[in-house]
Scaffold this active site. Structure first.
Site, PDB file in Angstrom:
ATOM      1  N   GLY A  48       0.795  -1.227   0.000  1.00  0.00           N
ATOM      2  CA  GLY A  48       0.000   0.000   0.000  1.00  0.00           C
ATOM      3  C   GLY A  48       0.824   1.271   0.000  1.00  0.00           C
ATOM      4  O   GLY A  48       0.275   2.369  -0.067  1.00  0.00           O
ATOM      5  N   HIS A  49       2.149   1.176   0.053  1.00  0.00           N
ATOM      6  CA  HIS A  49       3.001   2.371   0.175  1.00  0.00           C
ATOM      7  C   HIS A  49       4.141   2.293  -0.810  1.00  0.00           C
ATOM      8  O   HIS A  49       5.271   2.034  -0.418  1.00  0.00           O
ATOM      9  CB  HIS A  49       3.536   2.471   1.599  1.00  0.00           C
ATOM     10  CG  HIS A  49       4.062   3.821   1.969  1.00  0.00           C
ATOM     11  ND1 HIS A  49       5.353   4.224   1.735  1.00  0.00           N
ATOM     12  CD2 HIS A  49       3.467   4.872   2.571  1.00  0.00           C
ATOM     13  CE1 HIS A  49       5.532   5.451   2.193  1.00  0.00           C
ATOM     14  NE2 HIS A  49       4.400   5.860   2.707  1.00  0.00           N
ATOM     15  N   PHE A  50       4.047   2.474  -1.969  1.00  0.00           N
ATOM     16  CA  PHE A  50       2.906   2.715  -2.855  1.00  0.00           C
ATOM     17  C   PHE A  50       2.973   1.648  -3.923  1.00  0.00           C
ATOM     18  O   PHE A  50       4.072   1.354  -4.387  1.00  0.00           O
ATOM     19  CB  PHE A  50       2.993   4.117  -3.459  1.00  0.00           C
ATOM     20  CG  PHE A  50       3.017   5.205  -2.414  1.00  0.00           C
ATOM     21  CD1 PHE A  50       1.832   5.636  -1.840  1.00  0.00           C
ATOM     22  CD2 PHE A  50       4.205   5.766  -1.979  1.00  0.00           C
ATOM     23  CE1 PHE A  50       1.837   6.643  -0.884  1.00  0.00           C
ATOM     24  CE2 PHE A  50       4.218   6.760  -1.018  1.00  0.00           C
ATOM     25  CZ  PHE A  50       3.035   7.205  -0.465  1.00  0.00           C
ATOM     26  N   VAL A  55       7.905   2.739  -1.697  1.00  0.00           N
ATOM     27  CA  VAL A  55       8.790   3.609  -0.931  1.00  0.00           C
ATOM     28  C   VAL A  55       8.729   3.179   0.530  1.00  0.00           C
ATOM     29  O   VAL A  55       7.638   2.976   1.074  1.00  0.00           O
ATOM     30  CB  VAL A  55       8.350   5.093  -1.067  1.00  0.00           C
ATOM     31  CG1 VAL A  55       9.170   5.991  -0.152  1.00  0.00           C
ATOM     32  CG2 VAL A  55       8.454   5.561  -2.510  1.00  0.00           C
TER      33      VAL A  55
END
Length: 145
Positions: A48-50, A55
């Site tokens: 989810g990041h990203f 990252v």
């Protein structure tokens, strides 16, 4: 002195997916420590990041610095089996470079001050000889309940 992951797991309570120090490369008890975290795309935060451009979250870089400082405390005291390290404050945190899968974070922590059970540290994360993050921490060492 190199400290492998199995001993790290004896020194601090963190476990996957929140164990963010893979190895200690150098330690000078009561002074400083250098460790590494190999960042891989398989880690859960990258879903989810990203998704399009993974990252490393800054908060996890801060956590890796705090975990390394806790390892330094454990190796500086005679025994930490009946002790716990509690983070009291995080100050002057700066993020200077993106960390992404494939990078190796070289984490450095130095004891700035120790008074009784309160310890202060300066820490930084380096990637390819560049500062990725830096911060100052205060921690308290308490007896386990």
């Amino acid at each position: 002195m190199i400290i492998a992951i199995t001993e790290i797991m004896d020194l601090i309570p963190h476990r996957y997916p929140f164990l963010l120090v893979d190895r200690v490369l150098k330690i000078d008890p009561n002074k400083s420590i250098i460790g590494i975290k190999n960042v891989t795309v398989n880690e859960p935060q990258f879903t989810g990041h990203f998704p399009a451009r993974p990252v490393m979250p800054g908060v996890l870089m801060v956590e890796s610095m705090a975990q390394l400082a806790a390892i330094l405390v454990a190796k500086s005291l005679d025994s930490t089996k009946n002790k716990e390290v509690f983070l009291m404050s995080i100050e002057n945190t700066k993020f200077r470079r993106i960390v992404q899968p494939g990078d190796t974070m070289h984490i450095h922590s130095v004891i700035d001050q120790q008074r009784a059970n309160v310890w202060k540290f300066s820490s930084k994360v380096m990637v390819e000889c560049e500062i990725a993050a830096e911060s100052k921490f205060t921690a308290m060492i308490k007896d386990k309940m």
